[in-house]
Design a protein around this motif. Structure first.
Motif, PDB file in Angstrom:
ATOM      1  N   ASP A  91       0.819  -1.223   0.000  1.00 37.24           N
ATOM      2  CA  ASP A  91       0.000   0.000   0.000  1.00 37.24           C
ATOM      3  C   ASP A  91       0.845   1.262   0.000  1.00 37.24           C
ATOM      4  O   ASP A  91       0.501   2.262   0.645  1.00 37.24           O
ATOM      5  CB  ASP A  91      -0.960   0.027   1.209  1.00 37.24           C
ATOM      6  CG  ASP A  91      -1.936  -1.133   1.182  1.00 37.24           C
ATOM      7  OD1 ASP A  91      -2.326  -1.551   0.080  1.00 37.24           O
ATOM      8  OD2 ASP A  91      -2.310  -1.621   2.272  1.00 37.24           O
ATOM      9  N   THR A 135      -6.358   3.328   1.666  1.00 42.70           N
ATOM     10  CA  THR A 135      -6.499   3.738   3.071  1.00 42.70           C
ATOM     11  C   THR A 135      -7.154   2.625   3.896  1.00 42.70           C
ATOM     12  O   THR A 135      -7.009   2.577   5.112  1.00 42.70           O
ATOM     13  CB  THR A 135      -7.340   5.030   3.212  1.00 42.70           C
ATOM     14  OG1 THR A 135      -8.685   4.740   2.790  1.00 42.70           O
ATOM     15  CG2 THR A 135      -6.772   6.164   2.373  1.00 42.70           C
ATOM     16  N   ARG A 136      -7.884   1.730   3.223  1.00 43.74           N
ATOM     17  CA  ARG A 136      -8.498   0.582   3.918  1.00 43.74           C
ATOM     18  C   ARG A 136      -7.754  -0.720   3.621  1.00 43.74           C
ATOM     19  O   ARG A 136      -8.249  -1.812   3.896  1.00 43.74           O
ATOM     20  CB  ARG A 136      -9.955   0.434   3.500  1.00 43.74           C
ATOM     21  CG  ARG A 136     -10.837   1.590   3.887  1.00 43.74           C
ATOM     22  CD  ARG A 136     -12.297   1.301   3.523  1.00 43.74           C
ATOM     23  NE  ARG A 136     -13.189   2.138   4.273  1.00 43.74           N
ATOM     24  CZ  ARG A 136     -13.513   3.387   3.941  1.00 43.74           C
ATOM     25  NH1 ARG A 136     -13.033   3.921   2.846  1.00 43.74           N
ATOM     26  NH2 ARG A 136     -14.333   4.102   4.689  1.00 43.74           N
ATOM     27  N   HIS A 137      -6.606  -0.608   2.944  1.00 44.02           N
ATOM     28  CA  HIS A 137      -5.790  -1.772   2.564  1.00 44.02           C
ATOM     29  C   HIS A 137      -6.539  -2.730   1.644  1.00 44.02           C
ATOM     30  O   HIS A 137      -6.467  -3.953   1.810  1.00 44.02           O
ATOM     31  CB  HIS A 137      -5.261  -2.497   3.815  1.00 44.02           C
ATOM     32  CG  HIS A 137      -4.562  -1.572   4.763  1.00 44.02           C
ATOM     33  ND1 HIS A 137      -3.364  -0.955   4.441  1.00 44.02           N
ATOM     34  CD2 HIS A 137      -4.912  -1.115   5.989  1.00 44.02           C
ATOM     35  CE1 HIS A 137      -3.005  -0.176   5.442  1.00 44.02           C
ATOM     36  NE2 HIS A 137      -3.935  -0.240   6.387  1.00 44.02           N
ATOM     37  N   ASP A 138      -7.272  -2.180   0.688  1.00 44.92           N
ATOM     38  CA  ASP A 138      -7.962  -2.973  -0.343  1.00 44.92           C
ATOM     39  C   ASP A 138      -8.678  -4.204   0.244  1.00 44.92           C
ATOM     40  O   ASP A 138      -8.339  -5.349  -0.076  1.00 44.92           O
ATOM     41  CB  ASP A 138      -6.968  -3.455  -1.419  1.00 44.92           C
ATOM     42  CG  ASP A 138      -6.280  -2.310  -2.151  1.00 44.92           C
ATOM     43  OD1 ASP A 138      -6.810  -1.183  -2.143  1.00 44.92           O
ATOM     44  OD2 ASP A 138      -5.216  -2.563  -2.745  1.00 44.92           O
ATOM     45  N   PRO A 139      -9.682  -4.005   1.104  1.00 44.09           N
ATOM     46  CA  PRO A 139     -10.307  -5.161   1.760  1.00 44.09           C
ATOM     47  C   PRO A 139     -11.056  -6.073   0.774  1.00 44.09           C
ATOM     48  O   PRO A 139     -11.644  -5.596  -0.202  1.00 44.09           O
ATOM     49  CB  PRO A 139     -11.297  -4.518   2.738  1.00 44.09           C
ATOM     50  CG  PRO A 139     -11.600  -3.179   2.139  1.00 44.09           C
ATOM     51  CD  PRO A 139     -10.334  -2.737   1.472  1.00 44.09           C
ATOM     52  N   TYR A 199     -11.969  -4.411  -2.668  1.00 37.51           N
ATOM     53  CA  TYR A 199     -12.394  -3.021  -2.850  1.00 37.51           C
ATOM     54  C   TYR A 199     -11.143  -2.159  -2.912  1.00 37.51           C
ATOM     55  O   TYR A 199     -10.306  -2.194  -2.014  1.00 37.51           O
ATOM     56  CB  TYR A 199     -13.295  -2.591  -1.682  1.00 37.51           C
ATOM     57  CG  TYR A 199     -13.702  -1.147  -1.761  1.00 37.51           C
ATOM     58  CD1 TYR A 199     -14.379  -0.656  -2.877  1.00 37.51           C
ATOM     59  CD2 TYR A 199     -13.407  -0.262  -0.728  1.00 37.51           C
ATOM     60  CE1 TYR A 199     -14.743   0.676  -2.961  1.00 37.51           C
ATOM     61  CE2 TYR A 199     -13.781   1.072  -0.803  1.00 37.51           C
ATOM     62  CZ  TYR A 199     -14.444   1.529  -1.924  1.00 37.51           C
ATOM     63  OH  TYR A 199     -14.803   2.846  -2.004  1.00 37.51           O
ATOM     64  N   ASP A 239      -9.026   0.541  -2.311  1.00 37.65           N
ATOM     65  CA  ASP A 239      -8.920   1.701  -1.422  1.00 37.65           C
ATOM     66  C   ASP A 239      -7.719   1.486  -0.496  1.00 37.65           C
ATOM     67  O   ASP A 239      -7.798   0.752   0.497  1.00 37.65           O
ATOM     68  CB  ASP A 239     -10.217   1.849  -0.603  1.00 37.65           C
ATOM     69  CG  ASP A 239     -10.189   3.090   0.274  1.00 37.65           C
ATOM     70  OD1 ASP A 239      -9.099   3.664   0.492  1.00 37.65           O
ATOM     71  OD2 ASP A 239     -11.259   3.487   0.759  1.00 37.65           O
TER      72      ASP A 239
END
Ligand code: 5GP
Length: 253
Positions: free
Chosen positions: A36, A126-130, A122, A124
């Motif tokens: 990330d 900032t959310r570490h691509d969950p 997903y 993103d």
């Protein structure tokens, strides 16, 4: 075709508007990042290797009936592409267990996975691509049912095409990530297909031929990228030189 203002700057690519509202240019920079963006570097020439491989594989897919964003190369690191409306999903296809699959689930690295698995993340940082499932994707309104069905079908078709092509070069397509975007009522393959987005192993030695060399300090990243680019796109690294005049001439694009 005139290069316009910057539209979007990602971790390794920049997208610029053009004087045609339906087309943008995508520049593959020399930046390389992992975890990330937690690890990053600039490796001279990296952009052109990823651009060459992406262009070659987009053309390969087009020839075999998969529609992509790709129009043509403008120079060694810049491609002219259709301006898709990108869907913030990372569509990951896995043929062999590695990476996060081994970290998070009881697979052993190297286990062959048949049929291939599709994982949706997903997009993103900032959310570490969950990881998401279909219900989350629909609840977030990212795609409708018909689009997700199309995306899954296309991802498996791309997997069959790339896996077959690469295995002919003694390269195992362990896994890879695709991104899709909407274009005139349909869904096309966008983003890139490169050593940054595929996990590739030499079929005989299992040596890493992709960004894992950078992620895990496995060796000389640029030597690996150069060699694998030459292996996947025989001659393509030199071809743009001959085509350059066409692409930069009046009325191109
Ligand atoms: P993993 O889930 O094992 O980390 O990654 C699976 C595959 O998807 C690998 O080939 C990896 O390179 C690709 N991938 C996953 N997430 C990303 C991402 O955020 N960016 C890029 N370029 N590739 C990704």
């Amino acid at each position: 075709m005139k290069k316009g203002p910057l539209l979007y700057r990602g971790k390794a690519k920049s997208v610029y508007l053009t004087d045609n509202p339906d087309e943008v240019t995508m520049e593959f920079r020399d930046d390389i990042t992992a975890f990330d963006g937690g690890k990053n570097a600039v490796l001279k020439g990296k952009g052109q290797y990823n651009a060459a491989v992406s262009a070659f594989l987009f053309e390969y897919l087009e020839i075999h009936g998969v529609k992509t964003q790709f129009i043509h190369m403008l120079d060694e690191r810049t491609m002219l592409v259709r301006r898709l409306s990108m869907i913030p999903l990372e569509v990951i296809v896995r043929n062999v267990a590695a990476g996060s699959l081994v970290k998070n689930y009881p697979f052993r690295e190297g286990d062959v996975i048949r049929p291939a698995i599709i994982v949706l993340d997903y997009k993103d940082d900032t959310r570490h691509d969950p990881m998401v499932n279909d219900d989350i994707v629909y609840a977030l309104g990212l795609v409708n049912r018909e689009e997700l069905l199309t995306i899954r079908k296309l991802a498996l078709k791309v997997n069959d095409l790339l896996r077959t092509y690469l295995s002919g070069l003694s390269i195992t397509l362990v896994d890879f990530k695709l991104e899709f975007g909407r274009w005139k009522g349909g869904v096309l393959v966008g983003d890139e297909i490169s050593m940054d987005s595929m996990r590739l192993w030499d079929a005989k030695t299992r040596e890493s031929l992709d960004k894992d060399v950078y992620r895990f300090d496995k060796g000389d990243v640029m030597a690996t990228y150069a060699a694998v680019a030459e292996r996947i796109t025989p001659g393509a690294l030199h071809r743009y030189e001959a085509e350059k005049t066409v692409f930069t001439g009046e009325g191109s694009g």
